[in-house]
Write a protein that holds these residues in place. Structure first.
Motif, PDB file in Angstrom:
ATOM      1  N   HIS A 279       0.833  -1.206   0.000  1.00 62.08           N
ATOM      2  CA  HIS A 279       0.000   0.000   0.000  1.00 62.08           C
ATOM      3  C   HIS A 279       0.868   1.257   0.000  1.00 62.08           C
ATOM      4  O   HIS A 279       0.624   2.184  -0.791  1.00 62.08           O
ATOM      5  CB  HIS A 279      -0.921  -0.013   1.220  1.00 62.08           C
ATOM      6  CG  HIS A 279      -1.728   1.240   1.372  1.00 62.08           C
ATOM      7  ND1 HIS A 279      -2.565   1.710   0.396  1.00 62.08           N
ATOM      8  CD2 HIS A 279      -1.809   2.140   2.402  1.00 62.08           C
ATOM      9  CE1 HIS A 279      -3.141   2.829   0.800  1.00 62.08           C
ATOM     10  NE2 HIS A 279      -2.696   3.112   2.001  1.00 62.08           N
ATOM     11  N   CYS A 280       1.878   1.284   0.847  1.00 58.18           N
ATOM     12  CA  CYS A 280       2.747   2.477   0.929  1.00 58.18           C
ATOM     13  C   CYS A 280       3.532   2.678  -0.356  1.00 58.18           C
ATOM     14  O   CYS A 280       3.734   3.808  -0.797  1.00 58.18           O
ATOM     15  CB  CYS A 280       3.690   2.364   2.125  1.00 58.18           C
ATOM     16  SG  CYS A 280       2.856   2.485   3.720  1.00 58.18           S
ATOM     17  N   TYR A 281       3.982   1.581  -0.961  1.00 63.47           N
ATOM     18  CA  TYR A 281       4.654   1.689  -2.263  1.00 63.47           C
ATOM     19  C   TYR A 281       3.734   2.361  -3.274  1.00 63.47           C
ATOM     20  O   TYR A 281       4.144   3.245  -4.052  1.00 63.47           O
ATOM     21  CB  TYR A 281       5.102   0.304  -2.743  1.00 63.47           C
ATOM     22  CG  TYR A 281       4.650  -0.085  -4.130  1.00 63.47           C
ATOM     23  CD1 TYR A 281       5.244   0.462  -5.269  1.00 63.47           C
ATOM     24  CD2 TYR A 281       3.620  -1.008  -4.302  1.00 63.47           C
ATOM     25  CE1 TYR A 281       4.809   0.101  -6.545  1.00 63.47           C
ATOM     26  CE2 TYR A 281       3.192  -1.377  -5.560  1.00 63.47           C
ATOM     27  CZ  TYR A 281       3.778  -0.817  -6.690  1.00 63.47           C
ATOM     28  OH  TYR A 281       3.351  -1.175  -7.938  1.00 63.47           O
ATOM     29  N   SER A 282       2.450   1.934  -3.282  1.00 66.63           N
ATOM     30  CA  SER A 282       1.515   2.496  -4.261  1.00 66.63           C
ATOM     31  C   SER A 282       1.313   3.989  -4.045  1.00 66.63           C
ATOM     32  O   SER A 282       1.173   4.751  -5.013  1.00 66.63           O
ATOM     33  CB  SER A 282       0.172   1.759  -4.195  1.00 66.63           C
ATOM     34  OG  SER A 282      -0.574   2.116  -3.048  1.00 66.63           O
ATOM     35  N   LEU A 283       1.310   4.428  -2.793  1.00 65.90           N
ATOM     36  CA  LEU A 283       1.145   5.851  -2.506  1.00 65.90           C
ATOM     37  C   LEU A 283       2.353   6.650  -2.975  1.00 65.90           C
ATOM     38  O   LEU A 283       2.208   7.746  -3.541  1.00 65.90           O
ATOM     39  CB  LEU A 283       0.926   6.063  -1.005  1.00 65.90           C
ATOM     40  CG  LEU A 283      -0.303   5.391  -0.385  1.00 65.90           C
ATOM     41  CD1 LEU A 283      -0.408   5.737   1.094  1.00 65.90           C
ATOM     42  CD2 LEU A 283      -1.571   5.784  -1.119  1.00 65.90           C
ATOM     43  N   VAL A 284       3.544   6.115  -2.724  1.00 65.48           N
ATOM     44  CA  VAL A 284       4.770   6.798  -3.155  1.00 65.48           C
ATOM     45  C   VAL A 284       4.751   7.003  -4.666  1.00 65.48           C
ATOM     46  O   VAL A 284       5.041   8.096  -5.169  1.00 65.48           O
ATOM     47  CB  VAL A 284       6.023   6.002  -2.736  1.00 65.48           C
ATOM     48  CG1 VAL A 284       7.276   6.582  -3.391  1.00 65.48           C
ATOM     49  CG2 VAL A 284       6.179   6.018  -1.215  1.00 65.48           C
TER      50      VAL A 284
ATOM     51  N   ALA B 260       4.796  12.178 -12.500  1.00 68.93           N
ATOM     52  CA  ALA B 260       4.244  11.516 -13.688  1.00 68.93           C
ATOM     53  C   ALA B 260       2.858  10.940 -13.439  1.00 68.93           C
ATOM     54  O   ALA B 260       2.161  10.578 -14.392  1.00 68.93           O
ATOM     55  CB  ALA B 260       5.185  10.394 -14.139  1.00 68.93           C
ATOM     56  N   MET B 261       2.456  10.849 -12.175  1.00 63.99           N
ATOM     57  CA  MET B 261       1.144  10.300 -11.823  1.00 63.99           C
ATOM     58  C   MET B 261       0.233  11.427 -11.335  1.00 63.99           C
ATOM     59  O   MET B 261      -0.236  12.230 -12.111  1.00 63.99           O
ATOM     60  CB  MET B 261       1.306   9.207 -10.766  1.00 63.99           C
ATOM     61  CG  MET B 261       2.056   7.982 -11.261  1.00 63.99           C
ATOM     62  SD  MET B 261       1.070   6.989 -12.413  1.00 63.99           S
ATOM     63  CE  MET B 261       1.784   5.404 -12.111  1.00 63.99           C
ATOM     64  N   ASP B 262       0.002  11.494 -10.012  1.00 66.34           N
ATOM     65  CA  ASP B 262      -0.912  12.506  -9.478  1.00 66.34           C
ATOM     66  C   ASP B 262      -0.230  13.827  -9.153  1.00 66.34           C
ATOM     67  O   ASP B 262      -0.893  14.822  -8.888  1.00 66.34           O
ATOM     68  CB  ASP B 262      -1.602  11.971  -8.214  1.00 66.34           C
ATOM     69  CG  ASP B 262      -2.586  10.864  -8.520  1.00 66.34           C
ATOM     70  OD1 ASP B 262      -2.925  10.687  -9.706  1.00 66.34           O
ATOM     71  OD2 ASP B 262      -3.017  10.165  -7.589  1.00 66.34           O
ATOM     72  N   ASP B 263       1.091  13.806  -9.107  1.00 68.06           N
ATOM     73  CA  ASP B 263       1.889  15.015  -8.860  1.00 68.06           C
ATOM     74  C   ASP B 263       1.450  15.734  -7.579  1.00 68.06           C
ATOM     75  O   ASP B 263       1.111  16.908  -7.587  1.00 68.06           O
ATOM     76  CB  ASP B 263       1.798  15.969 -10.056  1.00 68.06           C
ATOM     77  CG  ASP B 263       2.866  17.068 -10.006  1.00 68.06           C
ATOM     78  OD1 ASP B 263       3.835  16.918  -9.232  1.00 68.06           O
ATOM     79  OD2 ASP B 263       2.720  18.055 -10.742  1.00 68.06           O
ATOM     80  N   ASP B 264       1.472  14.988  -6.479  1.00 64.62           N
ATOM     81  CA  ASP B 264       1.093  15.549  -5.181  1.00 64.62           C
ATOM     82  C   ASP B 264       2.329  15.851  -4.348  1.00 64.62           C
ATOM     83  O   ASP B 264       3.338  15.145  -4.439  1.00 64.62           O
ATOM     84  CB  ASP B 264       0.194  14.571  -4.411  1.00 64.62           C
ATOM     85  CG  ASP B 264      -1.253  14.642  -4.867  1.00 64.62           C
ATOM     86  OD1 ASP B 264      -1.723  15.758  -5.123  1.00 64.62           O
ATOM     87  OD2 ASP B 264      -1.901  13.593  -4.964  1.00 64.62           O
ATOM     88  N   ASP B 265       2.236  16.871  -3.526  1.00 62.61           N
ATOM     89  CA  ASP B 265       3.375  17.216  -2.667  1.00 62.61           C
ATOM     90  C   ASP B 265       3.050  17.095  -1.185  1.00 62.61           C
ATOM     91  O   ASP B 265       3.868  17.443  -0.332  1.00 62.61           O
ATOM     92  CB  ASP B 265       3.896  18.617  -2.973  1.00 62.61           C
ATOM     93  CG  ASP B 265       2.818  19.686  -2.916  1.00 62.61           C
ATOM     94  OD1 ASP B 265       1.717  19.395  -2.384  1.00 62.61           O
ATOM     95  OD2 ASP B 265       3.063  20.797  -3.408  1.00 62.61           O
ATOM     96  N   LEU B 266       1.859  16.562  -0.876  1.00 63.27           N
ATOM     97  CA  LEU B 266       1.471  16.386   0.521  1.00 63.27           C
ATOM     98  C   LEU B 266       0.785  15.039   0.689  1.00 63.27           C
ATOM     99  O   LEU B 266      -0.100  14.670  -0.085  1.00 63.27           O
ATOM    100  CB  LEU B 266       0.522  17.503   0.952  1.00 63.27           C
ATOM    101  CG  LEU B 266       0.271  17.690   2.457  1.00 63.27           C
ATOM    102  CD1 LEU B 266       1.535  18.165   3.155  1.00 63.27           C
ATOM    103  CD2 LEU B 266      -0.865  18.688   2.682  1.00 63.27           C
ATOM    104  N   ARG B 267       1.205  14.283   1.716  1.00 60.81           N
ATOM    105  CA  ARG B 267       0.614  12.975   2.018  1.00 60.81           C
ATOM    106  C   ARG B 267       0.649  12.785   3.528  1.00 60.81           C
ATOM    107  O   ARG B 267       1.680  12.921   4.142  1.00 60.81           O
ATOM    108  CB  ARG B 267       1.399  11.860   1.322  1.00 60.81           C
ATOM    109  CG  ARG B 267       1.037  10.451   1.724  1.00 60.81           C
ATOM    110  CD  ARG B 267      -0.303  10.004   1.192  1.00 60.81           C
ATOM    111  NE  ARG B 267      -0.347   9.907  -0.268  1.00 60.81           N
ATOM    112  CZ  ARG B 267      -1.410   9.490  -0.953  1.00 60.81           C
ATOM    113  NH1 ARG B 267      -2.515   9.150  -0.294  1.00 60.81           N
ATOM    114  NH2 ARG B 267      -1.398   9.442  -2.274  1.00 60.81           N
ATOM    115  N   ARG B 268      -0.493  12.498   4.125  1.00 61.52           N
ATOM    116  CA  ARG B 268      -0.581  12.309   5.578  1.00 61.52           C
ATOM    117  C   ARG B 268      -0.085  13.532   6.336  1.00 61.52           C
ATOM    118  O   ARG B 268       0.506  13.433   7.404  1.00 61.52           O
ATOM    119  CB  ARG B 268       0.197  11.064   5.998  1.00 61.52           C
ATOM    120  CG  ARG B 268      -0.368   9.761   5.436  1.00 61.52           C
ATOM    121  CD  ARG B 268       0.560   8.583   5.618  1.00 61.52           C
ATOM    122  NE  ARG B 268      -0.066   7.337   5.167  1.00 61.52           N
ATOM    123  CZ  ARG B 268       0.583   6.193   4.984  1.00 61.52           C
ATOM    124  NH1 ARG B 268       1.880   6.121   5.229  1.00 61.52           N
ATOM    125  NH2 ARG B 268      -0.054   5.120   4.584  1.00 61.52           N
ATOM    126  N   GLY B 269      -0.310  14.696   5.729  1.00 67.86           N
ATOM    127  CA  GLY B 269       0.088  15.951   6.350  1.00 67.86           C
ATOM    128  C   GLY B 269       1.575  16.256   6.271  1.00 67.86           C
ATOM    129  O   GLY B 269       2.048  17.230   6.864  1.00 67.86           O
TER     130      GLY B 269
END
Length: 281
Positions: free
Chosen positions: A64-69, A75-84
């Motif tokens: 699960h954590c690998y998938s979030l990373v 190239a995917m969701d281009d997010d800069d924040l996860r779990r605060g």
């Protein structure tokens, strides 16, 4: 769960230490731990040794954590924040984040294959096979591809449900049935847990869509409003907020009904169904 992950993902002082730092950052930075919870409590239904169940739960969380990373990458969701917190590629760098995801995925299968997971090699092989199916092209990875396609195509509700059964539901399903595999449960018990997981996984994703549409980023610990911003079809955009909420509740109730055969021993799984629908992050 945190202690198990800490043990199975040890600090490395060697030249590759930065990689393990990133791995541990991704896996030990909190989270709801829904999937490990499901593994541990389904295993308890069949009196599985807690140490064995904990190893499988840790492996599920690694995947699960690998998938979030990887989902958070530019190239995917281009997010800069996860779990605060800053996402892995922001905290380290993009190349290290890719390798950290790779390391978490492969370590998960290594853990499942080791003798400490179960004394019966056939059980270990079954766990490896089912996790590979749940996380591969017919499961989570395939679902992620469909999610990328969804940015450019108008999917209907059935297509979105299929996407989410693969992307989100596959790993939730494995988390639920892995305990039964460890306990060498009957086919009828496995069927009930498959059905529970199916409804729970869809409810989980509908609530995720609702949170993206209605919640504040500070509450959920990641950027919200992305789906509408990208014009992406979701359960909420197609059903509306009230209907999506009602559907999540219906799926919760259906999931709980599947647990009747297990009696009071399944109360933690019933609690999880309520948590999934009522959560605010």
């Amino acid at each position: 769960m945190t202690r198990a992950l800490d043990t199975l993902l040890p600090i490395d002082e060697g030249p590759e230490g930065r990689l393990m730092d990133a791995v541990r950052y991704a896996a030990l930075s909190g989270g709801k731990r829904v999937r490990p919870y499901l593994t541990l409590h389904t295993a308890a239904l069949f009196n599985v040794d807690a140490k064995c169940a904990l190893r499988v739960a840790a492996a599920v969380e690694m995947v699960h954590c690998y998938s979030l990373v990887h989902d958070d990458l530019p190239a995917m969701d281009d997010d800069d924040l996860r779990r605060g917190l800053p996402t892995c590629h922001i905290q380290y760098d993009e190349a290290t984040a890719i390798l950290a995801g790779d390391a978490l995925l492969t370590r998960a299968f290594e853990v499942l294959s080791e003798d400490g997971t179960h004394q019966d090699a056939n059980v270990r092989i079954e766990l490896v096979k089912e996790l590979a199916k749940a996380s591969g092209p017919l499961g989570m990875v395939g679902g992620q591809m469909l999610d990328l396609v969804a940015h450019h195509h108008n999917l209907d509700v059935n297509e979105i449900a299929r996407l989410q059964r693969m992307k989100t539901g596959g790993l939730i399903n494995f988390a639920c049935v892995s305990g039964a595999i460890l306990g060498k449960a009957s086919e009828s018990a496995l069927h009930k847990l498959h059905s529970y997981a199916h409804d729970l996984g869809l409810a989980f994703q509908i609530v995720d869509d609702l949170l993206d549409a209605t919640a504040d980023a500070s509450a959920v610990g990641k950027r919200t409003g992305k789906d509408e911003e990208q014009g992406k079809a979701t359960f909420v955009s197609l059903m509306g907020i009230e209907n999506a909420q009602a559907q999540a509740g219906l799926l919760r109730d259906q999931a709980i009904e599947q647990l009747d055969v297990f009696g009071e021993a399944a109360d933690p799984l019933r609690d999880m169904a309520h948590f999934v629908v009522n959560r605010v992050s």
